[in-house]
Write an enzyme that holds these catalytic residues in place. Structure first.
Site, short mmCIF file in Angstrom:
data_model
loop_
_atom_site.label_atom_id
_atom_site.label_comp_id
_atom_site.label_asym_id
_atom_site.label_seq_id
_atom_site.Cartn_x
_atom_site.Cartn_y
_atom_site.Cartn_z
NE ARG A 48 -2.23 -1.31 3.68
CZ ARG A 48 -2.68 -1.90 4.56
NH1 ARG A 48 -3.95 -1.83 4.56
NH2 ARG A 48 -1.81 -2.31 5.40
CE LYS A 208 -4.16 -20.07 11.19
NZ LYS A 208 -3.34 -19.75 12.32
P1 NDP Z 1 0.91 -7.76 7.30
O1 NDP Z 1 -0.05 -6.80 7.63
O2 NDP Z 1 2.30 -7.82 7.85
O3 NDP Z 1 1.13 -7.36 5.72
C1 NDP Z 1 0.44 -7.38 4.64
C2 NDP Z 1 0.93 -6.52 3.41
O4 NDP Z 1 0.00 -6.31 2.58
C3 NDP Z 1 1.52 -5.14 3.74
O5 NDP Z 1 2.71 -5.06 3.06
C4 NDP Z 1 0.50 -4.07 3.17
O6 NDP Z 1 1.12 -3.04 2.69
C5 NDP Z 1 0.06 -5.15 2.16
N1 NDP Z 1 -1.20 -4.79 1.46
C6 NDP Z 1 -2.47 -4.46 2.28
N2 NDP Z 1 -3.43 -4.33 1.65
C7 NDP Z 1 -3.09 -4.15 0.43
C8 NDP Z 1 -3.65 -3.41 -0.83
N3 NDP Z 1 -4.82 -3.59 -0.98
N4 NDP Z 1 -2.89 -3.49 -1.78
C9 NDP Z 1 -1.68 -3.85 -1.71
N5 NDP Z 1 -1.00 -4.10 -0.71
C10 NDP Z 1 -1.62 -4.30 0.55
O7 NDP Z 1 0.37 -9.31 7.05
P2 NDP Z 1 1.14 -10.59 7.28
O8 NDP Z 1 2.50 -10.76 6.55
O9 NDP Z 1 1.30 -10.92 8.88
O10 NDP Z 1 0.02 -11.81 6.62
C11 NDP Z 1 -0.22 -11.89 5.48
C12 NDP Z 1 -1.12 -12.85 5.25
O11 NDP Z 1 -0.37 -14.20 5.72
C13 NDP Z 1 -2.35 -12.96 5.88
O12 NDP Z 1 -3.25 -13.59 5.43
C14 NDP Z 1 -2.09 -13.79 7.19
O13 NDP Z 1 -3.40 -14.37 7.79
C15 NDP Z 1 -1.14 -14.87 6.83
N6 NDP Z 1 -0.37 -15.36 7.89
C16 NDP Z 1 0.19 -14.70 8.49
C17 NDP Z 1 1.20 -15.25 9.19
C18 NDP Z 1 1.91 -14.55 10.19
O14 NDP Z 1 2.62 -15.04 11.19
N7 NDP Z 1 1.98 -13.14 10.04
C19 NDP Z 1 1.23 -16.87 9.28
C20 NDP Z 1 0.40 -17.58 8.57
C21 NDP Z 1 -0.48 -16.69 7.58
P3 NDP Z 1 1.72 -1.98 3.51
O15 NDP Z 1 2.85 -2.62 4.16
O16 NDP Z 1 2.28 -0.97 2.52
O17 NDP Z 1 0.64 -1.49 4.50
N1 HSE Z 2 -2.54 -14.99 13.50
C1 HSE Z 2 -2.09 -16.22 12.92
C2 HSE Z 2 -1.70 -16.94 14.29
C3 HSE Z 2 -1.08 -16.41 12.08
O1 HSE Z 2 -1.57 -16.31 15.26
O2 HSE Z 2 -1.80 -18.15 14.44
C4 HSE Z 2 -0.77 -17.60 11.40
O3 HSE Z 2 -1.74 -18.14 10.50
#
Ligand code: NDP
Ligand code: HSE
Length: 439
Positions: A48, A208
């Site tokens: 974003r 999940k």
């Molecule tokens: P974050 O919030 O850390 O990152 C999300 C990213 O997506 C950011 O870089 C954000 O941009 C970008 N983003 C959000 N909306 C938009 C948009 N409309 N257009 C372009 N870019 C966008 O999330 P996570 O990395 O933690 O999670 C990502 C996915 O992985 C989720 O589905 C989560 O459930 C899943 N997940 C996460 C885990 C974890 O440990 N965190 C483990 C397993 C799954 P910007 O940085 O500029 O705001």
């Molecule tokens: N929010 C999720 C958790 C990330 O805490 O397990 C992994 O899916």
């Protein structure tokens, strides 16, 4: 080494998992291409706010704040969706599929709620959607259920599948930590969802479980049928009383499939402290699976965090690259079972689910109160396994009484709780948790 051109990847999202994935792909590029047979090259990424500092140096990647441009980029073979949430993720994934691109995603909400539409779109285009990272972070539980256990009738599974909840509950148990403080820690470590109520209210675990149950039993994705309780109301007193009785409280996702139907439930559960699952702590996740041929097995590992999740995302990328030249009709089905062979097994209502119970109530310390409680439980054919009167708080007019029961139908327990709550000598609500031994 293969002379084939590199496979071109576009990454949506440069947050915790996006940057973790870029790091693992760069660091292990040689190992990955030796496995995939071709190198994997990230050519574009979207976020974003392009001015934000990133945990990975993205200077060699073309960056955009227009994710729709990325999913239309003709150079890209595979789109990796790591932005999370259902919209615009759903629209972007559908656009990528419509443009003939394969998709890898870590987004459990997207798959649990819109998987049917997404898989149908992928099927129509002859492309793949891979989602190992959507469940249990770095643990390859989807691949295990879908492929490794393909010879089994899976009978049940029980998992600690939300890293944030397990991290918080471990901290509450080990250091009597305050709920709000440990939630902030989990957020700072990148474990929590963008809206952390999804973690602590059990919604993420239910997303999940929706996916795991579909793959384990060949039933439709049915998030709406999952019974969900979170960890918001767990009191430190109950953690301590359970421990003194030889139990740990864990936030479990449980699915079972038998002649009465499919059980789908997410709730805090007392389990024996010596059980393997009770010893899965911190951000670790684990899934206990029972199959008719394999017996009982447990997978465990980190359930959240940048690198463990990247491990699963990259494994999916390698799988997709390996399958690029295969006949789409002969690929492993997205949800393990052929889409036209799903079972319509009914979902068992919670009222019919059987489990043992932990009850805690504040009772006036006078003769006859325990006899009344025992009478009510007996009238519902509920056997008491243990009963313990705890130390009262200073100046309190009541004493906490903890009761463990044997297995009983949920409906009988609800009726008994209502009757006990109505006793004049019982003050306030009765706390109840289900107990499982996995015997
Ligand atoms: P974050 O919030 O850390 O990152 C999300 C990213 O997506 C950011 O870089 C954000 O941009 C970008 N983003 C959000 N909306 C938009 C948009 N409309 N257009 C372009 N870019 C966008 O999330 P996570 O990395 O933690 O999670 C990502 C996915 O992985 C989720 O589905 C989560 O459930 C899943 N997940 C996460 C885990 C974890 O440990 N965190 C483990 C397993 C799954 P910007 O940085 O500029 O705001
Ligand atoms: N929010 C999720 C958790 C990330 O805490 O397990 C992994 O899916």
């Amino acid at each position: 080494m293969s002379k084939l051109a590199s496979v071109k990847v576009g990454v949506l999202g440069l947050g915790t998992v996006g940057c973790g994935t870029l790091d693992v792909l760069a660091r292990n590029a040689d190992e990955i291409s030796r496995r995939a047979g071709r190198s994997i090259e990230v050519v574009a990424a979207a976020a974003r706010d392009l001015s934000k500092p990133r945990a990975f140096d993205c200077s060699e990647i073309s960056l955009t704040d227009d994710p729709y441009a990325l999913v239309a980029d003709s150079r890209i073979d595979i789109v990796v969706e790591l932005i999370g949430g259902t919209e615009p993720a759903r629209e972007l994934v559908l656009a990528a599929l419509a443009n003939g691109k394969h998709v890898v995603t870590a987004n459990k909400a997207l798959i649990a709620l819109h998987g049917n539409e997404i898989f149908a779109a992928a099927h129509a285009q002859g492309v793949t959607v891979a989602f190992e990272a959507a469940v249990a972070g770095g643990i390859p539980v989807i691949k295990t259920l879908r492929e490794g256990l393909a010879g089994n009738t899976v009978q049940s599974l029980a998992g600690i599948i939300n890293g944030t909840c397990n991290y918080m509950m471990t901290a509450m148990k080990d250091r009597a930590a305050n709920f709000d403080e440990v939630l902030v820690e989990a957020q700072e470590l990148g474990y929590a969802e963008a809206d952390p109520s999804f973690d602590i209210d059990g919604v993420d675990a239910a997303h999940k479980l929706t996916i795991l149950a579909a793959i384990a039993f060949g039933v439709p994705l049915q998030f709406e049928n999952i019974y969900v309780e979170g960890i918001r109301d767990i009191a430190l007193d109950d953690v301590r009383y359970a421990e003194a009785l030889g139990y740990s409280i864990k936030h479990l996702a449980i699915a079972a499939n038998d002649s009465s139907g499919v059980q789908l439930r997410v709730h805090p559960t007392l389990i024996p402290a010596r059980h393997m699952l009770a010893n899965v702590n911190g951000v670790m996740n684990a899934v206990l699976i029972r199959g008719d041929a394999v017996g009982q097995m447990m997978l465990s590992g980190a359930g959240a965090g940048a690198e463990p999740t990247a491990s699963s995302v990259v494994a999916d990328l390698v799988d997709v690259v390996r399958a690029l030249t295969t006949d789409p009709g002969n690929r492993v089905p997205h949800l393990a079972f052929q889409p036209d062979a799903l079972s319509q097994a009914p979902v068992c209502p919670m009222a019919d689910v059987e489990s043992a119970y932990y009850l805690r109530m504040d009772a006036r310390d006078q003769p006859g109160v325990l006899a009344d409680i025992a009478r009510i439980l007996a009238s519902h054919e509920i056997s008491i396994e243990a009963i313990r009167q705890q130390e009262p708080a200073a100046a309190a007019v009541t004493v906490p009484v903890v009761i463990l029961t044997q297995r009983v139908r949920e409906q009988a327990m609800q009726l008994a709780i209502a009757e006990m709550t109505a006793l004049a000598d019982i003050h306030g609500d009765i706390v109840r948790y289900r107990m499982e031994t996995f015997a």
